[in-house]
Design an enzyme around this catalytic site. Structure first.
Site, PDB file in Angstrom:
ATOM      1  N   TYR A 101      -3.728   6.521  -1.416  1.00  0.00           N
ATOM      2  CA  TYR A 101      -3.402   6.087  -2.711  1.00  0.00           C
ATOM      3  C   TYR A 101      -3.167   7.158  -3.729  1.00  0.00           C
ATOM      4  O   TYR A 101      -3.331   8.355  -3.398  1.00  0.00           O
ATOM      5  CB  TYR A 101      -5.179   6.014  -3.024  1.00  0.00           C
ATOM      6  CG  TYR A 101      -5.197   5.784  -4.548  1.00  0.00           C
ATOM      7  CD1 TYR A 101      -5.429   4.678  -5.104  1.00  0.00           C
ATOM      8  CD2 TYR A 101      -5.331   6.890  -5.427  1.00  0.00           C
ATOM      9  CE1 TYR A 101      -5.498   4.246  -6.526  1.00  0.00           C
ATOM     10  CE2 TYR A 101      -5.506   6.811  -6.988  1.00  0.00           C
ATOM     11  CZ  TYR A 101      -5.699   5.568  -7.293  1.00  0.00           C
ATOM     12  OH  TYR A 101      -5.751   5.311  -8.559  1.00  0.00           O
ATOM     13  N   GLU A 189      -0.051   2.574 -10.478  1.00  0.00           N
ATOM     14  CA  GLU A 189      -0.732   2.867  -9.055  1.00  0.00           C
ATOM     15  C   GLU A 189       0.136   2.332  -7.805  1.00  0.00           C
ATOM     16  O   GLU A 189       0.607   1.205  -8.116  1.00  0.00           O
ATOM     17  CB  GLU A 189      -2.183   2.273  -9.233  1.00  0.00           C
ATOM     18  CG  GLU A 189      -3.503   2.777  -8.804  1.00  0.00           C
ATOM     19  CD  GLU A 189      -4.575   1.980  -8.862  1.00  0.00           C
ATOM     20  OE1 GLU A 189      -5.534   2.616  -9.624  1.00  0.00           O
ATOM     21  OE2 GLU A 189      -4.725   0.859  -8.505  1.00  0.00           O
TER      22      GLU A 189
END
Ligand code: GDP
Ligand code: MN
Length: 381
Positions: A101, A189
């Protein structure tokens, strides 16, 4: 402003981030044709402004064009977190060796953009952050210098040990920071950022939120807005130049000025109620704005009482009274109305309301108490 994954991917690609190709379909047949063109296993992905699509059944692999068609038909019938799926992204499936991530958010505490990185990426990143925070590295960015190469390397070392992958990830992080800062992002993101069995580092998902205040000077980004994917009441409010945020309570609030609107919501809560919304009709209200505000609030089935709280300065209270009367003549209200107004042209406003069988209060506390009592059937304090 939220944008879709496929739109965020288009922006990220411009900055060089490696992302598999993809095309958007709004029918199962289109999805089938795109899958045939790619000629490989594809992933069919719901395009909605919500995370957790994977868990909701909105991300699925399809081995053949026929399967892509069938899966697209299923996904196009889904509603994810209250949002109906109108489009799917069809993209060649990647083989995954690991999922990481990486993301950037604006952090109020440090007043900076903060990078976050975790080797434990994928669909459960919220859980990782809550239960094993040591697996999430946070790094604030100095806006004067941006993400420096050594910082990018430091973050990348937190994700990978293979030097080739570290370098690839560091490059992606710098590209992500530029995409974020040059397009007015408030969030950017990649989850998952994957490694493939061949050792490549690739972004399989993309999310971006744009700061609304950046849209006026970025028409190309503003054009990415997809109204069909937004809350209908928020779309209508924006068109009427109202600042509106829908909430879950049952006291509809129509207020002038952001500060007074916040204070009104606080007071509703203080007296045991729950506001149904934040709504600021602005400093120079005209009757049309009030008509629009009432239409939006009465469209919310949760609303059990409506509270006007107007402190007339630039806002003329007679304008507000005229707006209320116009609306009610066209569409009688089905819920009780409490009007508190004071200030500019108060006497005229009170007269207009009286002539139409309405009354106004001047004390804010009393008005809020009354609205809460009406909304809760007298159960709240
Ligand atoms: P989200 O759940 O809304 O965040 O949607 P994502 O795009 O992140 O997809 C969810 C999960 O689906 C990912 O974490 C992957 O495990 C899986 N996934 C997505 N794309 C691919 C792909 O190309 N190949 C494979 N094998 N899995 C994928
Ligand atoms: Mn994701």
């Amino acid at each position: 402003m939220n944008i879709h994954e496929y739109q965020a991917k288009e922006i990220f690609r411009k900055y060089g981030i490696p992302i598999p190709p993809g095309e958007v379909a709004s029918t199962p047949e289109e999805a089938e044709a795109i899958a045939r063109k790619f000629g490989s296993t594809v992933v069919v992905k719901a395009q909605v402004h919500a995370g957790g699509r994977g868990k909701a059944g909105g991300v699925k692999l399809a081995k053949t064009p026929a399967e892509a068609k069938r899966i697209a038909a299923q996904i196009l019938k889904l509603t994810i977190k209250g949002l109906p799926v109108e489009k799917v992204l069809v993209t060649p499936a990647a083989d995954i060796a690991s999922e990481a991530y990486v993301g950037i958010i604006v952090d109020r505490a440090s007043k900076r953009a903060v990078f976050m990185a975790s080797a434990a990426g994928g669909i459960d990143i919220e859980e990782v952050a809550a239960k094993t925070p040591e697996k999430l590295l946070k790094h604030p960015i100095d806006p004067r210098y941006g993400l420096q190469p050594f910082e990018a390397m430091q973050l990348a070392f937190f994700l990978y040990s293979d030097m080739k992958q570290v370098r690839a990830a560091a490059k992606i992080l710098q590209q992500l920071y530029r995409a974020f800062s040059e397009n007015g992002g408030s969030l950017a993101e990649i989850n998952p950022l994957v490694t493939t069995p061949a050792g490549d580092v690739v972004a399989l998902d993309a999310k971006m939120v744009i700061d609304d205040n950046e849209l006026d000077r970025r028409p190309d980004i503003a054009a990415l807005r997809d109204e069909s994917a937004e809350d209908a009441s928020e779309v209508e409010a924006r068109k009427a130049n109202l600042t509106f945020i829908k909430l879950d309570g049952n006291v509809g609030c129509i207020v002038n000025g952001a500060g007074l609107a916040m204070a009104t919501m606080d007071l509703v809560k203080y007296y045991g109620g729950e506001p149904a919304n934040f709504l600021d009709i602005g400093g120079s209200s005209n009757p049309e704005k009030v008509v629009a505000a009432l239409r939006i609030i009465t469209g919310d089935p949760n609303v059990k009482a409506i509270l006007f709280n107007i402190f007339g300065g630039i806002t003329r209270t007679d304008d507000v009274a005229n707006g209320i009367v116009t609306t009610i003549k066209q569409n009688p209200l089905k819920v009780p109305l409490v009007i508190r107004l004071t200030g500019t042209n108060e006497e005229i406003a009170v007269k207009i309301l009286k002539e139409n069988g309405l009354s106004a209060m001047t004390d804010m506390d009393e008005a809020v108490k009354k609205a809460v009592a009406l909304a809760t059937g007298g159960k709240a304090a």
